[in-house]
Design an enzyme around this catalytic site. Structure first.
Site, PDB file in Angstrom:
ATOM      1  N   GLU A 132      26.379  44.173  13.728  1.00 42.91           N
ATOM      2  CA  GLU A 132      26.671  43.671  15.080  1.00 42.91           C
ATOM      3  C   GLU A 132      25.516  44.015  16.010  1.00 42.91           C
ATOM      4  O   GLU A 132      25.032  45.142  15.975  1.00 42.91           O
ATOM      5  CB  GLU A 132      27.930  44.360  15.646  1.00 42.91           C
ATOM      6  CG  GLU A 132      29.165  44.165  14.831  1.00 42.91           C
ATOM      7  CD  GLU A 132      30.297  45.112  15.255  1.00 42.91           C
ATOM      8  OE1 GLU A 132      30.135  45.862  16.247  1.00 42.91           O
ATOM      9  OE2 GLU A 132      31.332  45.116  14.582  1.00 42.91           O
ATOM     10  N   LYS A 134      23.589  45.554  18.868  1.00 43.75           N
ATOM     11  CA  LYS A 134      23.941  46.730  19.671  1.00 43.75           C
ATOM     12  C   LYS A 134      23.640  46.389  21.125  1.00 43.75           C
ATOM     13  O   LYS A 134      22.482  46.334  21.545  1.00 43.75           O
ATOM     14  CB  LYS A 134      23.138  47.953  19.216  1.00 43.75           C
ATOM     15  CG  LYS A 134      23.537  49.222  19.942  1.00 43.75           C
ATOM     16  CD  LYS A 134      22.903  50.432  19.266  1.00 43.75           C
ATOM     17  CE  LYS A 134      23.387  51.722  19.878  1.00 43.75           C
ATOM     18  NZ  LYS A 134      22.984  51.909  21.261  1.00 43.75           N
ATOM     19  N   ASP A 136      23.172  46.652  24.994  1.00 48.34           N
ATOM     20  CA  ASP A 136      22.716  47.735  25.850  1.00 48.34           C
ATOM     21  C   ASP A 136      23.498  47.703  27.161  1.00 48.34           C
ATOM     22  O   ASP A 136      23.025  47.196  28.169  1.00 48.34           O
ATOM     23  CB  ASP A 136      21.214  47.580  26.100  1.00 48.34           C
ATOM     24  CG  ASP A 136      20.590  48.878  26.543  1.00 48.34           C
ATOM     25  OD1 ASP A 136      21.306  49.896  26.581  1.00 48.34           O
ATOM     26  OD2 ASP A 136      19.385  48.870  26.845  1.00 48.34           O
ATOM     27  N   TYR A 243      34.293  45.382  20.163  1.00 42.00           N
ATOM     28  CA  TYR A 243      33.762  45.676  18.818  1.00 42.00           C
ATOM     29  C   TYR A 243      34.484  46.791  18.074  1.00 42.00           C
ATOM     30  O   TYR A 243      34.132  47.110  16.947  1.00 42.00           O
ATOM     31  CB  TYR A 243      32.272  45.956  18.866  1.00 42.00           C
ATOM     32  CG  TYR A 243      31.833  47.038  19.834  1.00 42.00           C
ATOM     33  CD1 TYR A 243      32.240  48.362  19.683  1.00 42.00           C
ATOM     34  CD2 TYR A 243      30.976  46.730  20.888  1.00 42.00           C
ATOM     35  CE1 TYR A 243      31.832  49.346  20.573  1.00 42.00           C
ATOM     36  CE2 TYR A 243      30.562  47.702  21.781  1.00 42.00           C
ATOM     37  CZ  TYR A 243      30.994  48.999  21.620  1.00 42.00           C
ATOM     38  OH  TYR A 243      30.589  49.965  22.494  1.00 42.00           O
ATOM     39  N   LYS A 331      17.642  50.862  15.389  1.00 41.07           N
ATOM     40  CA  LYS A 331      17.040  50.582  16.695  1.00 41.07           C
ATOM     41  C   LYS A 331      15.862  49.615  16.603  1.00 41.07           C
ATOM     42  O   LYS A 331      15.079  49.668  15.663  1.00 41.07           O
ATOM     43  CB  LYS A 331      16.534  51.904  17.303  1.00 41.07           C
ATOM     44  CG  LYS A 331      17.631  52.879  17.682  1.00 41.07           C
ATOM     45  CD  LYS A 331      18.447  52.345  18.841  1.00 41.07           C
ATOM     46  CE  LYS A 331      19.227  53.383  19.573  1.00 41.07           C
ATOM     47  NZ  LYS A 331      18.569  54.123  20.573  1.00 41.07           N
ATOM     48  N   CYS A 425      -4.320  61.226  50.513  1.00 41.01           N
ATOM     49  CA  CYS A 425      -3.076  60.455  50.482  1.00 41.01           C
ATOM     50  C   CYS A 425      -3.320  59.098  51.122  1.00 41.01           C
ATOM     51  O   CYS A 425      -3.806  59.025  52.252  1.00 41.01           O
ATOM     52  CB  CYS A 425      -1.991  61.207  51.246  1.00 41.01           C
ATOM     53  SG  CYS A 425      -0.506  60.218  51.509  1.00 41.01           S
ATOM     54  N   CYS A 428      -1.208  58.928  54.603  1.00 40.43           N
ATOM     55  CA  CYS A 428      -1.449  59.726  55.807  1.00 40.43           C
ATOM     56  C   CYS A 428      -2.850  60.322  55.852  1.00 40.43           C
ATOM     57  O   CYS A 428      -3.217  60.965  56.823  1.00 40.43           O
ATOM     58  CB  CYS A 428      -0.395  60.827  55.940  1.00 40.43           C
ATOM     59  SG  CYS A 428      -0.609  62.168  54.757  1.00 40.43           S
ATOM     60  N   CYS A 443       0.271  64.912  47.852  1.00 38.73           N
ATOM     61  CA  CYS A 443      -0.219  64.841  49.221  1.00 38.73           C
ATOM     62  C   CYS A 443       0.158  66.156  49.898  1.00 38.73           C
ATOM     63  O   CYS A 443       1.285  66.628  49.772  1.00 38.73           O
ATOM     64  CB  CYS A 443       0.454  63.668  49.920  1.00 38.73           C
ATOM     65  SG  CYS A 443       0.470  63.800  51.710  1.00 38.73           S
ATOM     66  N   CYS A 449       3.322  63.311  56.865  1.00 37.94           N
ATOM     67  CA  CYS A 449       3.135  62.137  56.006  1.00 37.94           C
ATOM     68  C   CYS A 449       4.328  61.187  56.129  1.00 37.94           C
ATOM     69  O   CYS A 449       5.443  61.512  55.737  1.00 37.94           O
ATOM     70  CB  CYS A 449       2.962  62.561  54.556  1.00 37.94           C
ATOM     71  SG  CYS A 449       2.756  61.147  53.456  1.00 37.94           S
TER      72      CYS A 449
HETATM   73  S1  IVH Z   1      30.464  51.237  17.652  1.00 38.12           S
HETATM   74  C1  IVH Z   1      32.051  55.360  16.513  1.00 38.12           C
HETATM   75  N1  IVH Z   1      29.424  48.858  18.051  1.00 38.12           N
HETATM   76  O1  IVH Z   1      26.273  52.086  21.243  1.00 38.12           O
HETATM   77  C2  IVH Z   1      31.268  54.138  16.804  1.00 38.12           C
HETATM   78  N2  IVH Z   1      28.789  50.617  19.505  1.00 38.12           N
HETATM   79  O2  IVH Z   1      25.240  54.690  20.189  1.00 38.12           O
HETATM   80  C3  IVH Z   1      31.350  53.712  18.200  1.00 38.12           C
HETATM   81  N3  IVH Z   1      27.247  49.928  21.291  1.00 38.12           N
HETATM   82  O3  IVH Z   1      28.621  54.253  22.673  1.00 38.12           O
HETATM   83  C4  IVH Z   1      30.412  52.686  18.614  1.00 38.12           C
HETATM   84  N4  IVH Z   1      27.128  47.802  20.732  1.00 38.12           N
HETATM   85  O4  IVH Z   1      28.105  52.064  23.877  1.00 38.12           O
HETATM   86  C5  IVH Z   1      29.463  50.151  18.461  1.00 38.12           C
HETATM   87  N5  IVH Z   1      28.606  46.700  18.322  1.00 38.12           N
HETATM   88  C6  IVH Z   1      28.658  47.964  18.722  1.00 38.12           C
HETATM   89  C7  IVH Z   1      27.939  48.418  19.832  1.00 38.12           C
HETATM   90  C8  IVH Z   1      28.013  49.771  20.196  1.00 38.12           C
HETATM   91  C9  IVH Z   1      26.726  48.731  21.591  1.00 38.12           C
HETATM   92  C10 IVH Z   1      26.980  51.174  22.032  1.00 38.12           C
HETATM   93  C11 IVH Z   1      28.222  51.898  22.493  1.00 38.12           C
HETATM   94  C12 IVH Z   1      28.166  53.241  21.837  1.00 38.12           C
HETATM   95  C13 IVH Z   1      26.723  53.382  21.519  1.00 38.12           C
HETATM   96  C14 IVH Z   1      26.541  54.276  20.312  1.00 38.12           C
END
Ligand code: IVH
Length: 699
Positions: A132, A134, A136, A243, A331, A425, A428, A443, A449
């Site tokens: 899935e 991730k 942000d 999710y 990541k 600076c 000022c 500064c 300032c």
């Molecule tokens: S599962 C125990 N699924 O990532 C597992 N987290 O680093 C719980 N996040 O706190 C998280 N997309 O805020 C999960 N598809 C996804 C996600 C996701 C974003 C975030 C979430 C979590 C953090 C974990």
């Protein structure tokens, strides 16, 4: 402010060779991690790039592998930060946990191998995972009872979050009721986020109306969800992807895949890019594909989460401290783009720090238009040898301010010149100085300032300080230029002294002026901790301000103590340094601040126009330790130091870092040394851990 902190060198210290060094390094890194956590989770203001945070966090884990006792009271055993004040707290029925990270194919192969080993499967048995994106944003837990939404809570520290139920009412992606086939208790978890396009629009409107702008979509989402006024939240375009789940009175499915299908049928939105994957090759192909798609998505993703599909296997795999064995976050690297550097400007912060800012040919980095980036400080400019006219590579790492990371020297135009960092600076003209051992040039203009004055005012009204609605950075600048706002007390005289003039300003009218004055009036009563923090004293962040407020209780006590502490060898100085977590450096900044006539005048003025609320001593006058000073020392085995401290404070005790004549109890675990000796010399009551528990158990 963030730029200054983001420039801390990311180089990790050498791996220590002795346990004493390890303990010291562990304590230092833990402190930094905790302050990063607070900034990130409570203030929505990340201080360091993810990679730097991860490197430090991994070092803690490494140290703990060698020295397992360090685990106790370590941030590796905690998730996030405690919930912020202002919202009701919600205890999560099931903790909201975090995920371990993977950065390479090797990490993924390891992840799958660990799972197989744990489940006693052969090296090639299939393990199906769901991949899935991730998102942000911020995680949110939605609790439905009898098919009605009853609470929406943020993650907070994982076990307790903030009640933001009123603020999700207008999020269309969140169903308010569930269909008849849903069980009686259902908790759905997912991510609240703001689309990049919506973020761009929101910032434009904010800038036009003098409101606060946000650094990125995540901060905008967090700032919008965590509004104490739900009518503001309602106007912000928040979205939600489901999710995961917390408590359920009946199981919903046997696999993650089916769970997602099921909740989609209930009206939740699940991420359409989710895939079912079968092995490391599959995973890597998906990673590359999503990585390529990433810049074109209308929302920020910082990686992919892989989850073992089968819930029965998830159950068997369980958790390792704060994260599940059955899931991992893969990541993505920070997003980068090339553009031209048009100019380097110097910004002056509230403490006088000179921060070079790169003015860029606007460029889209992962969906967000960037035209400024930080160059951190003088050393960084020299290291990069960056020159006006250069093509540069900039990076936007999810949460931190974009930064210039590389200069493309091959494409350097002719005639460019090395950048001369100013000795004065730019605002000022005062001399700019760099103190030994410091990365920042400052500064020396102090009070004369104007840039520092404006930045101090902006800090004073900022969200984590007075949080004055309708008084954003732009309005502070305007009022400062008009000469209406010179010192913080002037804010509270704006209406009487300049109300008519403000109503007549271009773009202003009765409505916006009334909103501003209402916003100001709402803050005429303020808690002591916020007050101390708002003063912008060097090194006094929110956490330290809270410590001071709790310790001294009232503004008068605090002021008098800071003045008395100016005397070397005074009780007041000892008491200040004795507050757990306040060292001599912080004490020095506090004392110097209060020694300045000008600062005391500002305080007098503010005390005239404001009510500064005392910190109420916890209602525990009958507790056996209320009003007593306690020191914990030695290796604590029955509870962590942090737990002990929180408990003691909740019972009205003060926790100090060292033993003095004022100490009432020393709680000594095994291996206690000099503190124990001193306590015995001074005749302080010494307890072992059990003795302490017995003492506080007596009603
Ligand atoms: S599962 C125990 N699924 O990532 C597992 N987290 O680093 C719980 N996040 O706190 C998280 N997309 O805020 C999960 N598809 C996804 C996600 C996701 C974003 C975030 C979430 C979590 C953090 C974990």
């Amino acid at each position: 402010m963030t730029a200054e902190l983001a420039s801390t060198p990311s180089g990790l210290p050498e791996m220590p060779e002795t346990s004493t060094e390890a303990r010291k390094q562990h304590a230092e890194i833990s402190d930094r991690i905790r302050s990063f956590n607070e900034a990130y989770y409570v203030n929505d203001e990340p201080l360091v790039p993810d990679a730097e945070y991860d490197a430090l966090f991994n070092r803690l884990i490494e140290l703990e592998t060698h020295y397992p006792t360090l685990k106790k009271n370590s941030p590796t055993q905690e998730v996030g930060a405690a919930p912020a004040d202002g919202f009701a707290k919600v205890k999560h029925a099931r903790p909201m946990l975090s995920l371990g990270n993977a950065f390479s194919r090797e990490d993924i192969v390891d992840f799958l191998a660990r799972i197989r080993r744990f489940l006693n499967l052969t090296a090639h048995s299939p393990v199906e995972v769901v991949g899935e994106p991730k998102i942000d944003g911020l995680s949110l837990s939605l609790r439905y009872e009898n098919r009605k939404l009853v609470t929406a809570a943020t993650r907070g520290d994982g076990s307790e979050g903030e009640d933001v139920t009123a603020n999700v009412a207008h999020i269309g992606d969140i169903p308010k009721t569930l269909p008849d086939d849903a069980p009686d208790v259902v908790e759905i978890r997912g991510e609240v986020y703001m689309a990049r396009s919506a973020f761009q629009k929101l910032n434009e409107t904010q800038a036009e109306t003098g409101g606060k702008t946000f650094a990125n979509p995540r901060n905008a989402a967090a700032g919008s969800l965590r509004q104490l006024d739900p009518t503001i939240s309602a106007k912000r375009p928040l979205r939600f992807f489901a999710y995961s789940f917390g408590e359920l009175s009946e199981s919903l499915a046997q696999t993650q895949w089916d769970f997602l299908q099921k909740v989609e049928g209930w009206g939740f939105v699940t991420n359409p890019l989710t895939r079912l994957l079968h092995d490391a090759d599959d995973i890597m192909a998906f990673y590359d594909q999503l990585g390529a798609q990433r810049p074109d998505l209308d929302y920020d993703i910082d990686g992919i989460v892989y989850k073992v599909n089968d819930f029965e296997l998830q159950l068997r795999l369980g958790f390792v401290s704060r994260s599940p064995r059955w899931a991992i976050a893969h990541k993505f690297p920070a997003e980068k783009a090339r553009t031209r550097l048009n100019a380097i400007d110097i910004q002056v912060g509230r403490t006088g720090a000179l921060t070079p800012v790169a003015r860029l040919e606007p460029v889209t980095v992962g969906g967000v238009v960037v035209s400024n980036a930080t160059l951190h400080n003088r050393d960084e400019i020299e290291r990069l040898d960056v020159r006006v006219g250069d093509m540069v590579v900039i990076q936007r790492a999810g949460d931190v301010i974009p930064q210039v990371v590389e200069v493309i020297k091959d494409e350097r135009p002719e005639g460019t010149q090395g950048y001369q960092f100013p000795d004065t600076c730019p605002k000022c003209g005062s001399h700019a100085m760099r103190e030994e051992g410091e990365a920042v040039t400052r500064c020396t203009g102090g009070l004369i300032c104007p840039a520092q004055a404006v930045e101090r005012l902006k800090h004073f009204v900022s969200r984590t300080a007075f949080d004055i609605d309708g008084l954003g950075a732009k309005n502070v600048e305007t009022f400062f230029e008009m000469g209406w706002l010179k010192s913080p007390g002037d804010i509270f005289r704006l209406e009487t002294d300049h109300g008519d003039a403000i109503r007549k300003l271009e773009g202003w009218g009765e409505k916006s002026a009334t909103k501003l004055f209402d916003g100001i009036n709402e803050r005429r009563t303020i808690g002591l901790d916020k007050f101390i923090y708002a003063l912008g004293i060097r090194q006094i962040g929110q956490a330290t301000a809270k410590l001071l407020a709790r310790h001294y209780g009232s503004v008068t006590e605090w002021r008098n103590a800071m003045i008395a502490a100016n005397e070397a060898d005074s009780d007041a100085l000892r008491e200040l340094i004795n507050i757990d977590q306040i060292g001599p450096g912080v004490a020095k900044d506090l004392i110097e601040f209060m020694a300045e006539d000008h600062n005391r005048e500002v305080l007098d003025d503010l005390q005239d126009v404001l009510t500064i609320a005392d910190v109420e001593a916890p209602n525990v006058t009958d507790s056996p330790v209320s009003g007593k000073t306690v020191v914990f020392t030695g290796k604590l085995e029955l509870f962590s130091r942090n737990e002990a401290k929180v408990k003691a404070e909740s019972l009205g005790a003060k926790v100090a870092g060292s033993v003095s004549a004022k100490t009432d109890f020393l709680v000594a675990g095994p291996g206690a040394g000099s503190k124990l000796k001193k306590a015995e010399e001074l005749g302080v009551t010494v307890l072992d851990e059990q003795g302490w528990l017995d003492l506080i158990a007596t009603e």
